[in-house]
Write a protein that holds these residues in place. Structure first.
Motif: not given
Length: 124
Positions: A6, A20, A23, A26, A28, A30, A111, A114-115
């Protein structure tokens, strides 16, 4: 399995660092950009799975950047989520924008969005 990447384009250091952190927590990958110019230098050579794009940047307009991304063959399929504390954006009228996130935002809702959009984007 490859981590989803992302890009965050946000000029406010505190907001950019918070997003940041959220994410990365989670799982990701970044990449952050404090302004439009640095983002433009990178997007020509990389294809993230999703872009979080602030509408008001010190050196550019997020809406115009979003329109440009939608017009380019290489970037038109990348989901773009626009963010702003100052304006509500009609994503139906903005090329390539998949969603709009108003700041301040609810973390769980953020979130979830985003998912949802990362899942909808096919792996590059």
């Amino acid at each position: 399995m490859k981590k989803k990447e992302i890009f965050i384009v946000e000029d406010d250091d505190g907001i950019r660092e918070l997003i940041e952190y959220l994410l990365i927590s989670q799982d990701y990958k970044v990449q952050t950009f404090p302004n439009a110019e640095r983002f433009k230098q990178t997007i020509d050579s990389r294809s993230p799975d999703l872009i979080l794009l602030d509408v008001m940047l010190p050196d550019g307009n997020g809406l115009e950047i979003c329109e440009c991304l939608g017009e380019k063959e290489r970037t038109h399929n990348i989901p773009v989520l626009l963010m702003s504390a100052h304006a509500q954006v009609d994503t139906q009228k903005t090329a390539n924008a998949r969603d709009f996130i108003a700041k301040p935002f609810d973390i769980e809702d953020f979130l979830h969005r985003i998912e949802k959009h990362v899942k909808d984007h096919p792996a590059a």
